[in-house]
Design an enzyme around this catalytic site. Structure first.
Site, mmCIF file in Angstrom:
data_model
loop_
_atom_site.group_PDB
_atom_site.id
_atom_site.type_symbol
_atom_site.label_atom_id
_atom_site.label_comp_id
_atom_site.label_asym_id
_atom_site.label_seq_id
_atom_site.Cartn_x
_atom_site.Cartn_y
_atom_site.Cartn_z
ATOM 1 N N LYS A 23 -6.496 5.161 -4.780
ATOM 2 C CA LYS A 23 -5.435 4.157 -4.743
ATOM 3 C C LYS A 23 -5.304 3.457 -6.089
ATOM 4 O O LYS A 23 -6.286 2.994 -6.665
ATOM 5 C CB LYS A 23 -5.721 3.131 -3.632
ATOM 6 C CG LYS A 23 -4.579 2.154 -3.395
ATOM 7 C CD LYS A 23 -4.885 1.228 -2.223
ATOM 8 C CE LYS A 23 -3.707 0.302 -1.931
ATOM 9 N NZ LYS A 23 -3.980 -0.608 -0.808
ATOM 10 N N CYS A 45 -1.257 2.443 1.996
ATOM 11 C CA CYS A 45 -0.866 1.115 2.460
ATOM 12 C C CYS A 45 0.198 0.482 1.573
ATOM 13 O O CYS A 45 1.314 0.963 1.468
ATOM 14 C CB CYS A 45 -2.116 0.226 2.567
ATOM 15 S SG CYS A 45 -1.834 -1.341 3.427
ATOM 16 N N GLU A 79 -5.442 5.404 6.757
ATOM 17 C CA GLU A 79 -6.271 4.801 5.709
ATOM 18 C C GLU A 79 -7.681 4.535 6.243
ATOM 19 O O GLU A 79 -7.844 4.001 7.340
ATOM 20 C CB GLU A 79 -5.630 3.484 5.260
ATOM 21 C CG GLU A 79 -6.409 2.724 4.195
ATOM 22 C CD GLU A 79 -5.764 1.395 3.862
ATOM 23 O OE1 GLU A 79 -6.151 0.791 2.848
ATOM 24 O OE2 GLU A 79 -4.852 0.946 4.611
#
Length: 500
Positions: free
Chosen positions: A317, A369, A258
């Site tokens: 995301k 994540c 990330e």
């Protein structure tokens, strides 16, 4: 009243954390729930609420204490404020078992084995599902995740993590019947059938190979959180990731963590990105890497993954971390929380229907994540996706339980979907996980490393991918309603009251 009941349920909650990684003592989850459920059988409404709250305080207090580390050490928020936020989250999460206890005692004042074995586990499932949904959800430490290495883990591809947690709750209820001598023989038989069924399901192959094995490399740069965003370290970061990547030979797919590129895409598009495309083109290697993206048209920025070495595309995301990547209710509270100095608190949310990225010629399901803890999000990309990719920066967690817990949840996503999971993190734990949720290779923490291995692209559909969480949630709600209806008719009949 039992003067030790409060300590008992508090300890049971804290002990339940040992069922999860890095401990992996999966039977403890069943024993802990059995202690809680047995206590509820003896409680009135007020006591059931209090004992549920104490169980949650022990469970979440021990299990998510890392939140303080993230906020205080790496978020640079003052210790009193970080303590307040951490305790607030623990209390909020503890309300789920507390309210469940209150509801069960109120709704089922007549105690029967059916209530214990049917209604209580159904209520537990609904409670965990709500925790994973309300206010964007926080499904960390779902009971089912703890069974990844146990016999009950065989239910994951069929029922998902919530359904697997239900099997733990049913096991706890049956255990109470055994130890209290209520219908002991049938309870033992049902326990054996439940655990034996999970063991048999472990041998089921729900998915099939889609092609030849790919050689993959997960690059763990081990850039400290203090150095990651410092402008003077940008070139060193680029150099480290480039050297680690291009020193590897015969690799089909490389994954960086990330925001491994700690600069907006437009700032490095003509320099570092162009360099990467050139080098990748020489070997025919694909690369997926985290990178922030600024869309200047609306001045929105996204936590993203870009695919290079083929068709260049982005994944934005979707499931942002509250107070970590965005501020909930900003329209209401304005800038009052800016005083907390929460970093990266204004990311925009990516769309729910994004075209899958390509990795080494195969479509991949990408998560960033925290997103990997939401099974219902991952299965949206299936059965199209041939493998799963999760990029993360677990440096935020420091030397806590969180990186181990995070990895375990990634393993559960692999098992639910019958797809290999490639998990690249900045400081560990990076891992190659096979389609049955087993770790094939993994990195040490807080070391620069490259995790090499082979993964097989998969095709096919598990029952969970096909049906999602809907069947188990509907089943649980219907079970509660049926039990409630039966109990209403039995209230005037002889029975053992729940001290309501």
């Amino acid at each position: 009243p039992d003067r030790y009941s409060a300590l008992r349920v508090l300890f049971a909650g804290a002990a339940a954390v040992t069922a999860f990684a890095p401990f992996g003592w999966f039977p403890v989850a069943t024993l802990s729930l059995a202690i809680l459920f047995d206590q509820w059988l003896q409680d009135n409404r007020k006591q059931a609420f209090r004992h549920g709250l104490l169980f949650g305080a022990g469970f979440f207090g021990a299990g998510i204490s890392w939140v303080f580390v993230s906020i205080n050490v790496y978020g640079h928020v003052a210790a009193p404020a970080a303590t307040f936020v951490t305790l607030g989250l623990i209390v909020f999460l503890s309300l789920y078992p507390a309210l469940l206890g209150y509801f069960l005692v109120r709704a089922f004042p007549v105690h029967t084995p059916a209530v214990l074995v049917v209604a209580v586990p159904a209520g537990w499932l609904v409670s965990e599902w709500l925790r994973g949904w309300v206010f964007s959800g926080f499904p960390w430490l779902n009971t089912g995740t703890s069974q990844i290495d146990g016999p009950l883990g065989g239910y994951a591809p069929v029922l998902g993590v919530y359904g697997t947690g239900w099997t733990v709750a049913v096991s706890a209820a049956l255990l109470i019947l055994v130890f209290r001598g209520w219908h002991r023989a049938p309870a033992v038989v049902l326990l054996l059938l439940l655990w034996g069924g999970g063991w048999l399901l472990q041998n089921m192959q729900w998915t099939q190979p889609r092609g030849d094995a790919l050689q993959v490399a997960l690059v763990q740069g081990n850039i400290s959180q203090e150095d990651k965003w410092a402008p003077e370290n940008l070139l060193n970061t680029f150099s480290r990731y480039s050297e680690l990547t291009f020193n590897e030979q015969d690799v089909d797919l490389v994954i960086w963590p990330e925001t491994a590129i700690p600069a907006f895409h437009d700032q490095v598009e003509d320099s570092f990105i162009a360099f990467l495309e050139t080098e990748l083109g020489k070997t025919g290697t694909s690369l997926l890497t985290g990178i922030p993206v600024l869309e200047k048209q609306n001045w929105e920025y996204f936590n993203a993954v870009i695919s290079l070495g083929g068709e260049q595309a982005f994944y934005y995301k979707q499931h942002l971390v509250p107070y970590g990547e965005y501020l909930p209710l900003r329209w209401l509270i304005g800038n009052t929380l800016d005083a907390l100095a929460v970093p990266n608190a204004d990311f925009s949310r990516g769309g729910a229907s994004q075209t899958l990225l390509q990795g080494a010629g195969y479509p991949v399901s990408t998560s960033i994540c925290f997103e990997v803890v939401f099974g219902e999000q991952i299965i949206r990309d299936l059965p199209e996706a041939a493998m799963l990719v999760n990029v993360s920066n677990d440096a935020w967690f420091g030397k806590s339980l969180a990186p181990h817990q995070h990895l375990e949840m990634a393993r559960m996503r692999a098992r639910e979907t019958g797809r290999s999971m490639l998990r690249a993190t900045n400081t560990g734990i990076s891992a190659i996980i096979d389609h049955e949720g087993r770790i094939m290779q993994q990195s040490p923490q807080f070391e620069t490393a490259v995790v090499r291995g082979a993964v097989v692209p998969m095709q096919g559909t598990t029952p969970y991918v096909l049906l999602g969480n809907t069947p188990v949630v509907v089943f649980s709600v219907v079970s509660l309603l049926l039990c409630w209806s039966v109990c209403r008719r039995k209230r005037e009949l002889p029975g053992k009251p729940l001290n309501a």
